[in-house]
Design a protein around this motif. Structure first.
Motif, PDB file in Angstrom:
ATOM      1  N   ASN A 123     145.006 -30.416 101.676  1.00  0.00           N
ATOM      2  CA  ASN A 123     144.120 -29.855 100.648  1.00  0.00           C
ATOM      3  C   ASN A 123     144.944 -29.531  99.405  1.00  0.00           C
ATOM      4  OD1 ASN A 123     141.757 -28.971  99.499  1.00  0.00           O
ATOM      5  ND2 ASN A 123     141.497 -27.202 100.842  1.00  0.00           N
ATOM      6  N   GLN A 174     146.123 -23.762 103.483  1.00  0.00           N
ATOM      7  CA  GLN A 174     145.335 -23.304 102.349  1.00  0.00           C
ATOM      8  C   GLN A 174     145.260 -24.380 101.266  1.00  0.00           C
ATOM      9  OE1 GLN A 174     148.102 -21.893 103.571  1.00  0.00           O
ATOM     10  NE2 GLN A 174     147.925 -19.667 103.742  1.00  0.00           N
ATOM     11  N   PRO A 175     144.222 -24.321 100.417  1.00  0.00           N
ATOM     12  CA  PRO A 175     144.244 -25.160  99.211  1.00  0.00           C
ATOM     13  C   PRO A 175     145.495 -24.839  98.404  1.00  0.00           C
ATOM     14  CG  PRO A 175     142.072 -24.193  99.534  1.00  0.00           C
ATOM     15  CD  PRO A 175     142.985 -23.530 100.526  1.00  0.00           C
ATOM     16  N   ALA A 176     146.190 -25.881  97.957  1.00  0.00           N
ATOM     17  CA  ALA A 176     147.470 -25.687  97.273  1.00  0.00           C
ATOM     18  C   ALA A 176     147.512 -26.532  96.006  1.00  0.00           C
ATOM     19  CB  ALA A 176     148.630 -26.057  98.191  1.00  0.00           C
ATOM     20  N   GLY A 231     138.295 -21.248  92.634  1.00  0.00           N
ATOM     21  CA  GLY A 231     137.649 -22.292  93.423  1.00  0.00           C
ATOM     22  C   GLY A 231     136.834 -23.290  92.655  1.00  0.00           C
ATOM     23  N   SER A 263     145.444 -14.698  96.691  1.00  0.00           N
ATOM     24  CA  SER A 263     146.146 -15.942  96.395  1.00  0.00           C
ATOM     25  C   SER A 263     147.539 -15.604  95.891  1.00  0.00           C
ATOM     26  CB  SER A 263     145.383 -16.755  95.345  1.00  0.00           C
ATOM     27  OG  SER A 263     144.124 -17.159  95.825  1.00  0.00           O
ATOM     28  N   THR A 321     144.966 -16.899 100.607  1.00  0.00           N
ATOM     29  CA  THR A 321     143.809 -17.788 100.487  1.00  0.00           C
ATOM     30  C   THR A 321     144.125 -19.102  99.785  1.00  0.00           C
ATOM     31  OG1 THR A 321     143.179 -16.632  98.463  1.00  0.00           O
ATOM     32  CG2 THR A 321     142.177 -15.886 100.517  1.00  0.00           C
ATOM     33  N   ARG A 322     144.897 -19.039  98.685  1.00  0.00           N
ATOM     34  CA  ARG A 322     145.256 -20.223  97.911  1.00  0.00           C
ATOM     35  C   ARG A 322     146.685 -20.061  97.423  1.00  0.00           C
ATOM     36  NH1 ARG A 322     141.130 -23.566  95.496  1.00  0.00           N
ATOM     37  NH2 ARG A 322     139.164 -23.187  96.592  1.00  0.00           N
ATOM     38  N   VAL A 342     142.240 -20.929  91.258  1.00  0.00           N
ATOM     39  CA  VAL A 342     142.206 -19.732  92.103  1.00  0.00           C
ATOM     40  C   VAL A 342     140.768 -19.296  92.408  1.00  0.00           C
ATOM     41  CG1 VAL A 342     142.790 -17.271  92.211  1.00  0.00           C
ATOM     42  CG2 VAL A 342     144.471 -18.925  91.392  1.00  0.00           C
TER      43      VAL A 342
END
Length: 292
Positions: free
Chosen positions: A257, A230-232, A288, A90, A113-114, A286
């Motif tokens: 996301n 990515q998830p942000a 999740g 991340s 990833t994030r 980070v």
């Protein structure tokens, strides 16, 4: 010191080897990772494997020996990931580092990833306008109100001249300039990097001079938001003078996301002004966990 693409980058790596890795991208441009690691290094490394890097030519990394572009920096980050042996990680970008984080995440979606953004300037016209707006009361006291209004009337694209003129006006505030970057309860905050040797500060100044002259620095990155997969997480200080309301709206409207969190009492340095809550929130994101 890590050998990366013909230079050496200084890194500060902390945390359990089996924890999720997080790369910190500093702002400035040319600011270095020293301050962030002072406030967040031990906090975030309780749950994460945190890597703070001084970008090419900055702070404790080797001095610049030639031109620098944002694409060079993205390539450095990927090479650093490979050298450190992380398959994926991340990233967290503060201020100017938020521009780099967006470029990196979109360019390398398979290895990032994030993404965490803290008060980023994705569009330099909007960001410097927001900065001048925040500085207006202090500029009025100095007798610079008319100059500020003149610069704010500019309607064209971002240019190096626009950047220079707007930043130069805020720099005329001297020691009071920091007041526009901090929340009311954080006035008087001292950044540890202030005590670093002048030679170290000169490296950052050289970096800033180089990077702000490149076309990519003036490019609006707002179109990249809809390409972010990515998830942000976007963190905004309630008194931050950089990230504009337009940028926040586009993040909320285009990042599928995405999570937005406002720290109402903080300014531009949320990681230093509200360190405990910042660390809790970022670490949870980070790894999740549900954040609130």
């Amino acid at each position: 010191m890590i050998d990366v693409r013909g230079t050496r980058l200084h890194i500060d790596q902390r945390g359990p080897q089996d924890a999720p890795p997080l790369l910190y991208l500093h702002g400035g441009p040319g600011g270095g990772s020293h301050d962030f690691m002072f406030f967040q290094g031990d906090r975030l490394s309780e749950r994460l494997q945190l890597v703070g890097v001084d970008q090419r030519g900055v702070q404790r990394s080797d001095p610049l020996d030639g031109p620098i572009t944002e694409n060079d920096l993205i390539a450095d980050f990927e090479a650093l990931r490979e050298t450190l042996g992380f398959e994926r990680w991340s990233i967290l970008g503060h201020s100017y580092g938020g521009r780099l984080a967006l470029r990196y995440a979109v360019t390398h979606p398979d290895t990032v990833t994030r993404v965490v953004f803290e008060n980023p300037p994705w569009d330099m016209v909007l960001a410097t306008r927001t900065l001048l707006d925040a500085a207006r009361p202090l500029l009025r006291e100095r007798g610079d109100r008319e100059r500020a209004e003149e610069l704010l009337r500019y309607q064209g694209p971002a240019t190096a001249q626009m950047w220079d003129e707007r930043i130069a006006l805020t720099q005329r505030l001297g020691e009071r300039r920091m007041d526009i970057y901090l929340g009311p309860g954080s006035r008087g905050l001292v950044l540890p990097s202030d005590d670093l040797p002048q030679e170290i500060h000169s490296r950052g100044a050289r970096f800033a001079e180089e990077i702000t002259r490149t076309p990519a620095f003036s490019e609006s990155l707002l179109p990249l938001l809809e390409r972010l997969t990515q998830p942000a997480l976007l963190i905004k200080g309630g008194h931050d003078p950089v990230t504009s309301s337009e940028e926040i709206s586009l993040f909320q409207g285009h990042v599928q996301n995405g999570t937005f969190r406002r720290f109402e009492s903080a300014g531009h340095f949320v990681h230093a002004e509200e360190p405990e809550e910042y660390a809790r929130f970022v670490a949870a994101f980070v790894v999740g966990e549900a954040v609130r």
